[in-house]
Design an enzyme around this catalytic site. Structure first.
Site, PDB file in Angstrom:
ATOM      1  N   LYS A 175      13.633   7.580   1.855  1.00  0.00           N
ATOM      2  CA  LYS A 175      12.820   7.158   0.705  1.00  0.00           C
ATOM      3  C   LYS A 175      13.067   8.139  -0.437  1.00  0.00           C
ATOM      4  CE  LYS A 175       8.038   5.848  -0.474  1.00  0.00           C
ATOM      5  NZ  LYS A 175       6.653   5.756   0.027  1.00  0.00           N
ATOM      6  N   SER A 187       4.405   1.177  -0.336  1.00  0.00           N
ATOM      7  CA  SER A 187       5.366   1.598  -1.331  1.00  0.00           C
ATOM      8  C   SER A 187       6.759   1.843  -0.790  1.00  0.00           C
ATOM      9  CB  SER A 187       4.871   2.879  -1.999  1.00  0.00           C
ATOM     10  OG  SER A 187       4.864   3.955  -1.080  1.00  0.00           O
ATOM     11  N   SER A 228       1.648   2.744   3.203  1.00  0.00           N
ATOM     12  CA  SER A 228       2.995   2.569   2.647  1.00  0.00           C
ATOM     13  C   SER A 228       4.128   2.579   3.651  1.00  0.00           C
ATOM     14  CB  SER A 228       3.261   3.633   1.582  1.00  0.00           C
ATOM     15  OG  SER A 228       2.549   3.329   0.414  1.00  0.00           O
TER      16      SER A 228
END
Lengths: 483, 95, 479
Positions: free
Chosen positions: A75, A150, A174
């Protein structure tokens, strides 16, 4: 069928393929499919191949570490030394991190290969991955739908087999929510299990890193590398990390599972409820005992969470000021202009909204009514769980109230977006570990089931998920376009 | 809780965020609806509950007083928007 | 109209003398090239986290114990949010609720024989900001973050002081204390010890405090006194002219000797304090406090009392000798080398040595005359090798770097003449040369004796023992 992390490990060890070969395969798949999905912000081909070459050399010498040669995606809020780390924000579009996050160091130590950095909601603020300055990510199961957020880029990449595993972070869901919406497995460990050093902060008391993969078995391998005490993080837990993989296969015979009635109430899509019920039956067949429990303060978790997360982010994001790194506006006339325009141009609308609410909640005269109140409710929410864990070993429920929604469907209504997190955010408030695993489909879109464990009982979660995955194959499904 | 445009301007200033005039009304609407959501907290009486700042209720670990960092100015300043003679630069601050 | 009374409280920032910063492993050494001692944590790089330095906690507790303060078992760090270019994170990690040191007090003696108790509200830990350099570039301000993250103990007094003199006495006392405790080097030029003063005025007898101004940028005790006095005058004049004092921050300008309003800080601050989620509450046990208490050095008050009780020094001299740890150590080292010379050493240190140091603007640690050298000098007076007067000459020679007392006495032939035969012959010669004065003395003009003593001492080049000269002269003149 896509190979998982464990299978790649075995293949590399047996010399069936080299790290360079499998890395090239993944890089080719990324090149082919990323334009449709937009799940990578940066693809680090050169680094990946260099790391793969070194991995092959290590393998040849019999010096393989835990993940030597396994390609993974990260990420884009984990700092990666010498590689752009953007948080999907214009304010960090030019930010080349000058150091590695502890999690990244751990993966380097264990020999993993970095394929690239994945797309996300800007600064991890969002539940749909639409809040990215690099554009929305598409759900591999239906590219008109969101992958969740997210950590949407990581989840979509694993779901489409552009990586066998990926890292994510979970502040209010997330990891679990995109795992659910993309039909893969993801775990958010106990707060303090994975170091936050180098993980760009959103809500410091809530943020926790964790892995995505197809299976619980793979998640166990990745979590093993990510976990552990870090002296650079004051909130890191100073306790031994169990052998997650070693504990798989213990079965669920006699395991007491609690179903919070609040998680199966009105807000839940009936079709999702039915899919979850079927999965619960499977666990019953495996010997688990299922009973109803109550988490009475569940509906308070959304307002509580948003006050705390927004207050913390309003302060955490003050360092993005155009002085030492990141975006600076052109020709600032004075200091105030420098701050306001750099930040105004650099942050997207949702980030601005959250900074403003947080600023307001902490400002003179409002602190007690918002922040202090939220911290009190936070304790009540934690106590709900503690009470529940007096009578059960594990809590189970849906991960999300609905399956993946259409891109754009909720983007004009921040509050309806926040309600997507109803089942996931109370764990972050309490600091408990949770995971999502795929348990079926509704109208062609995956359904995730959430498991919630007691503090530091990631082993219990992984073992339960693994037991279920031994008798199901939802986690092995790949959308047709990406097979 | 309904905010006024003036409130939004003040908050934006406190947070040093430039907001286009044209967008102010949208922020007023959005922030007000978020505050309505947040106000649901008041349904519960939490007087007397000890606030929870850290989920684990842990205490601070202390590090030894040792210098462990070396000079990395060049590396850090390579990503800075404006540096000169080792200083970060900003528009002149008048005191 | 009744008399005016000024009310003063001080906020002192003492930089704690640690090797590394409060939340990072970067060095705190002063004077490095800009931004070479600012690590990723100090720069507020995305993703970095603070970890608290143990020594900082110990030092703060040491201070707390020394001022007899309440020390809570839990201490919490909070973020103070504001934007400024020398504040990298956009917030300062400080303490708000639950500071590490609670209510305490110290005693000051603003003048000989005067004693006042001053309350200390709290002392809390925080990180320092960097420095803004305004004169390096034409249209730009340069930012040096080497100082960012340096540990500070902010010591907040009650508004207990009533004059600039008292404020200075208090500041000096705290300065001395932190140096005794070895928690701060006290260097005001380098900014290791900074004072902000809250000043207000009111009519005597009123209970309510007047509106206060906060004075900043004061880097010496002299300027502290001047700045406060200027501000008191300014406020009285303002009110007497029908104006009103506004609550504001004012900078002291030492060149113009005035305070002026800081326009850039005009805006009302809303610091949005909240507990720092990156740091956890510090747990302090009774055992921690007890072990720190046990390891405390002798504090100035205790030392002063011992100097009075055991060494027979005056209250005033004991106060002066203990005003700084260095002076006290100098005295005690010298005393160890010249046992019993308590009063003599005190007088030399507070008189000639203090004068010489002051003139040369030197610290006592930088004195060319070491405590051992001074002890030898005093010992030579005591054993009659030299007179007190000659000793001044020897002192001066030692100050100029000519070596130890014994060597100077030898080299310059300053040994006192104590052989009564030699003194008698000197006296005989003087008497023979001054018959007129002899007559005067014998006629009852006693003060002529001084003339003879002077003559004999001159003839001996000051080396004759003055006591012997006196006695023999009297005898000879009478006969």
């Amino acid at each position: 069928m896509a190979p998982g992390v464990a299978e790649i490990q075995r293949g590399l060890a047996a010399g069936k393929f080299s790290s360079v070969e499998i890395t090239q395969d993944y890089l080719a798949r990324i090149a082919q499919h990323n334009p449709a999905l937009n799940c990578f912000i940066s693809v680090t081909d050169e680094i990946a191949l260099e790391q793969a070459r070194r991995a092959d050399a290590a393998l040849a010498k019999g010096q393989a570490a835990a993940l030597t040669g396994v390609p993974l995606a990260h990420k884009d809020l984990f700092c990666t030394d010498g590689v752009k780390t953007s948080c999907a924000s214009r304010i960090l579009d030019n930010f080349i991190a000058p150091y590695d996050a502890s999690v990244i160091e751990n993966f380097k130590r264990d020999g993993a290969v970095m394929l690239g950095k994945t797309n996300m909601d800007e600064f991890a603020m969002g539940s749909s991955n639409e809040n990215s300055c690099y554009g929305a990510v598409a759900n591999p199961w239906n590219t008109e739908c969101v992958p969740g957020g997210s950590s949407g880029g990581s989840a979509a990449a694993v779901a489409a087999n552009l990586a066998p595993g990926a890292t994510g972070t979970d502040t209010g869901g997330s990891i679990r929510q995109p795992a659910a919406l993309c039909g893969i497995t993801g775990i958010k460990p106990t707060y303090g299990r994975v170091s936050r050093y180098g993980m760009i902060a959103y809500g410091s008391s809530l943020d926790q890193g964790g892995p995505f993969a197809r299976s619980a078995e793979d998640c166990a391998l990745l979590l093993q590398t990510m976990s552990g005490f870090d002296r650079r993080d004051s909130t890191s837990a100073e306790r031994a990390v169990p052998d997650f993989s070693g504990a798989l296969g213990e079965g669920v015979e006699g395991l007491k599972i609690g179903l919070p009635q609040e998680y199966f109430a009105d807000g839940l899509d009936g079709k999702i409820a039915a899919v979850i019920e079927t999965a619960i039956d499977e666990l019953r067949k495996l010997g688990a005992e299922v009973r109803d429990i109550s988490l009475p303060n569940t509906d308070l978790s959304i307002p509580t969470y948003y006050v705390i997360a927004m207050a913390e982010c309003s302060s955490n994001l003050s360092r993005f000021d155009g002085v030492r790194f990141g975006h600076r506006c052109d020709n600032p006339v004075d200091l105030e202009d420098l701050y306001k325009r750099s930040r105004g141009e650099g942050f997207g609308a949702e980030v601005k909204r959250r900074i403003m609410i947080g600023t307001y909640a902490l400002s003179a005269g409002y602190y007690d009514a918002y922040y202090l109140k939220a911290q009190q409710l936070r304790r009540l929410i934690k106590e709900d769980f503690q009470k529940a864990f007096d009578s059960v070993d594990l809590i189970l429920g849906p991960t999300t109230p609905e399956t993946a929604f259409k891109i754009g469907a909720k983007s004009n209504d921040p509050v309806s977006m926040y309600l997507q997190d109803i089942y996931t955010i109370s764990l972050n408030l309490a600091g408990l570990p949770g995971m999502s695993l795929p348990v079926g489909f509704v109208d062609g879109l995956p359904v995730g089931m959430q498991l919630i464990g007691n503090y530091f009982d990631e082993t219990g979660l992984l073992n339960t998920a693994h037991s279920y995955q031994q008798v199901s194959d939802w986690h092995l499904q790949i959308p047709e376009a990406f097979r | 809780m309904t905010l006024k445009t003036e409130d939004v301007r003040n908050i934006a200033h406190l947070a040093r965020l430039h907001i286009d005039e044209a967008d102010i009304e949208q922020y007023v609407t959005d922030l007000s609806s978020i505050l309505d959501l947040v106000d649901e907290m008041n349904r519960v009486d939490s007087s007397g509950v000890t606030p929870l700042a850290n989920p684990l209720d842990a205490t601070q670990r202390l590090r030894d007083d040792e210098v462990t960092e070396t000079d990395q100015r060049d590396k850090f300043q390579r990503i800075a928007p404006d540096v000169e003679q080792g200083f970060y630069r900003v528009p002149k601050v008048i005191e | 109209m009744s008399e005016w009374e000024s009310v003063i409280g001080l906020e002192i920032h003492a930089q704690l003398a640690t090797r590394s910063k409060i939340f990072s492993g970067a060095s705190t050494a002063f004077g490095a090239a800009p931004n070479t001692q600012a690590c990723a944590v100090d720069l507020g790089m995305p993703g970095v986290l603070p970890v608290l330095n143990r020594e900082v906690v110990t030092m703060a507790i040491r201070f707390g114990v020394a001022i007899d303060a309440e020390i809570d078992h839990r201490s919490v760090f909070a973020r103070k949010n504001y934007f400024y270019p020398d504040l990298p994170k956009g917030y300062q990690i400080s303490q708000y609720e639950l500071p590490i040191v609670g209510k305490g007090h110290i005693f000051i003696s603003p003048a000989e024989g005067e004693h006042r108790e001053i309350g200390i509200t709290r002392a809390h830990l925080e990180e320092d900001a960097g420095k803004s350099i305004h004169d390096q570039f034409v249209d730009q301000t340069g930012i040096d973050l080497n100082r960012a993250g340096t540990p500070l103990l902010e010591i907040v007094s009650e508004p207990d002081m009533r004059s600039a003199k008292e404020a200075v006495a208090y500041a000096r006392k705290i300065h001395s204390l932190v140096r005794y405790l070895e928690i701060c080097d006290g260097n005001m030029q380098e900014g290791s010890f900074r004072c902000d003063a809250n000043v207000s005025v009111r009519h005597k007898g009123e209970d309510k405090l007047g509106t206060r101004a906060e004075l900043k940028n004061i880097n010496s005790f002299r300027f502290l006194e001047r700045a406060i006095n200027f501000e008191i005058e300014r406020q009285i004049d303002l009110i007497e002219d029908g104006g009103k004092v506004v609550q504001e921050t004012r900078l002291y300008d030492s060149e113009r000797d005035e305070t002026r309003s800081m326009r850039s800080k005009e805006e009302a601050n809303d610091y949005r304090y909240f507990p720092d989620p990156d740091l956890l509450p510090v747990a302090i046990t009774e055992a921690d406090i007890a072990s720190i208490r046990a390891a405390l050095p002798e504090l100035p008050e205790q030392k002063k009392q011992r100097f009075i009780d055991a060494l027979g020094l005056s209250d005033y001299n004991a106060e002066l000798l203990t005003a700084s740890r260095e002076t006290a150590t100098y005295f005690e080292t010298a005393l160890a080398a010249a046992p019993g010379q308590n009063a003599q050493l005190a007088n030399w240190i507070l008189g000639d040595l203090a004068g010489a140091l002051n003139k040369a603007a030197l610290d006592i640690n930088a004195s060319t005359i070491t405590p051992e050298m001074l002890a030898q000098l005093v010992a030579r007076i005591a054993d009659n090798t030299i007179s007190g007067k000659i000793a001044k000459e020897v002192f001066e020679a030692m100050w100029q770097g000519e070596g130890e007392a014994d060597a100077i006495i030898e080299a310059r032939g300053l040994r006192q003449i104590t052989d009564s035969g030699a003194i008698e012959s000197l006296i005989d010669a003087v008497i023979a040369a001054n018959p007129e004065q002899v007559e005067q003395f014998r006629a009852g003009k006693e003060k002529v004796l001084g003339f003879f003593v002077g003559q004999v001492m001159q003839q001996s080049q000051g080396k004759a023992n003055p006591g012997q000269v006196n006695a023999i002269l009297r005898e000879k003149l009478k006969s």
